[in-house]
Design an enzyme around this catalytic site. Structure first.
Site, PDB file in Angstrom:
ATOM      1  N   VAL A  74      44.658  78.534  77.043  1.00  0.00           N
ATOM      2  CA  VAL A  74      45.202  79.234  78.110  1.00  0.00           C
ATOM      3  C   VAL A  74      46.859  78.835  77.981  1.00  0.00           C
ATOM      4  O   VAL A  74      46.963  77.719  78.605  1.00  0.00           O
ATOM      5  CB  VAL A  74      44.590  79.102  79.582  1.00  0.00           C
ATOM      6  CG1 VAL A  74      45.383  79.972  80.656  1.00  0.00           C
ATOM      7  CG2 VAL A  74      43.117  79.537  79.467  1.00  0.00           C
ATOM      8  N   LYS A  75      47.584  80.063  77.810  1.00  0.00           N
ATOM      9  CA  LYS A  75      49.061  79.748  77.796  1.00  0.00           C
ATOM     10  C   LYS A  75      49.802  79.995  79.249  1.00  0.00           C
ATOM     11  O   LYS A  75      49.562  81.196  79.680  1.00  0.00           O
ATOM     12  CB  LYS A  75      49.592  80.609  76.825  1.00  0.00           C
ATOM     13  CG  LYS A  75      51.097  80.011  76.550  1.00  0.00           C
ATOM     14  CD  LYS A  75      51.278  80.926  75.057  1.00  0.00           C
ATOM     15  CE  LYS A  75      52.777  80.439  74.578  1.00  0.00           C
ATOM     16  NZ  LYS A  75      53.116  81.407  73.291  1.00  0.00           N
ATOM     17  N   VAL A  76      50.117  78.970  79.901  1.00  0.00           N
ATOM     18  CA  VAL A  76      50.681  79.113  81.281  1.00  0.00           C
ATOM     19  C   VAL A  76      52.093  78.918  81.498  1.00  0.00           C
ATOM     20  O   VAL A  76      52.504  77.909  80.611  1.00  0.00           O
ATOM     21  CB  VAL A  76      50.004  78.148  82.185  1.00  0.00           C
ATOM     22  CG1 VAL A  76      50.335  78.108  83.721  1.00  0.00           C
ATOM     23  CG2 VAL A  76      48.291  78.322  82.019  1.00  0.00           C
TER      24      VAL A  76
END
Length: 219
Positions: free
Chosen positions: A86-88
């Protein structure tokens, strides 16, 4: 050092994978749009298609910028496939979300990192990767490689397991410089990775070998 490809183009991902050096993929909304991938369902299908090609991590970026939205969206992305990271974004709610995801065993990539302080916060929150954007720093007359050096020093000082994923890599020398500094990962377009194959002396040497072989064979 791991090699990720920074694209949503399936053909380029397959080509990099077939080369035998691909360790993962990073994507973002801009790269999806570049490939004409629009609409939530189509984007999800595209992530799954990427996961079908590669054997390792695929960064999928959340669009939400509030804590609850990041958690909801990131949880759904992580559930798609075990390869999804998950790219945050590096914002306050993003850091809080990284802490939550880490507690749930969900891998994260903290993106849009432009300072050592930002990288330190992401590492303390438990990010799997931090993505300093070296090319964009170069664009504003700031030394992107110095940032990689600073983060490497800090992480080594305290034994952080967060991996440095050098992003916004523009050319092969960026890759070599990152390797010399000790970045854990680079993500780059296929053109930058493929450029590592090239050297004029290799080309001229191969041409000479082939010419000598033809002469010896009487051709």
């Amino acid at each position: 050092m791991k090699f990720f490809i920074d694209t949503a183009n399936l053909a380029q991902i397959q080509e990099a994978y077939d080369l035998g050096v691909l360790d993962g993929v990073t994507t973002n909304p801009s790269l999806m749009a570049k490939e004409g991938i629009t609409g939530h369902d189509n984007i999800i299908k595209h992530y799954l298609a990427i996961c079908d090609i590669v054997d390792a991590d695929v960064s999928a970026e959340v669009i939400a910028t509030d804590y609850d939205g990041i958690i909801e969206e990131g949880t759904k992305l992580a559930a798609l496939n075990e390869k999804i990271v998950v790219k945050v974004p590096m914002i306050k709610d993003g850091v809080k979300a990284i802490k939550y995801f880490a507690s749930k065993g969900i891998k994260t990539n903290c993106t849009l990192v432009f300072s050592a302080g930002q990288a330190l916060l992401a590492a303390k929150a438990g990010a799997t990767y931090v993505s300093p954007f070296v090319g964009r720093l170069d664009d504003v007359s700031t030394d992107g490689m110095q940032l990689i050096e600073d983060i490497r020093l800090i992480f080594d000082n305290y034994g952080y397991e967060t991996q440095i994923l050098a992003a916004s890599v523009r050319h092969p020398m960026h890759i070599i410089q990152c390797a010399k500094i000790g970045a854990d990962v680079i993500t780059a377009p296929l053109s930058a990775i493929a450029a590592l194959l090239k050297h004029p002396l290799t080309d001229s040497g191969l041409a000479q070998f082939l010419a000598d072989h033809a002469k010896a064979a009487g051709k």
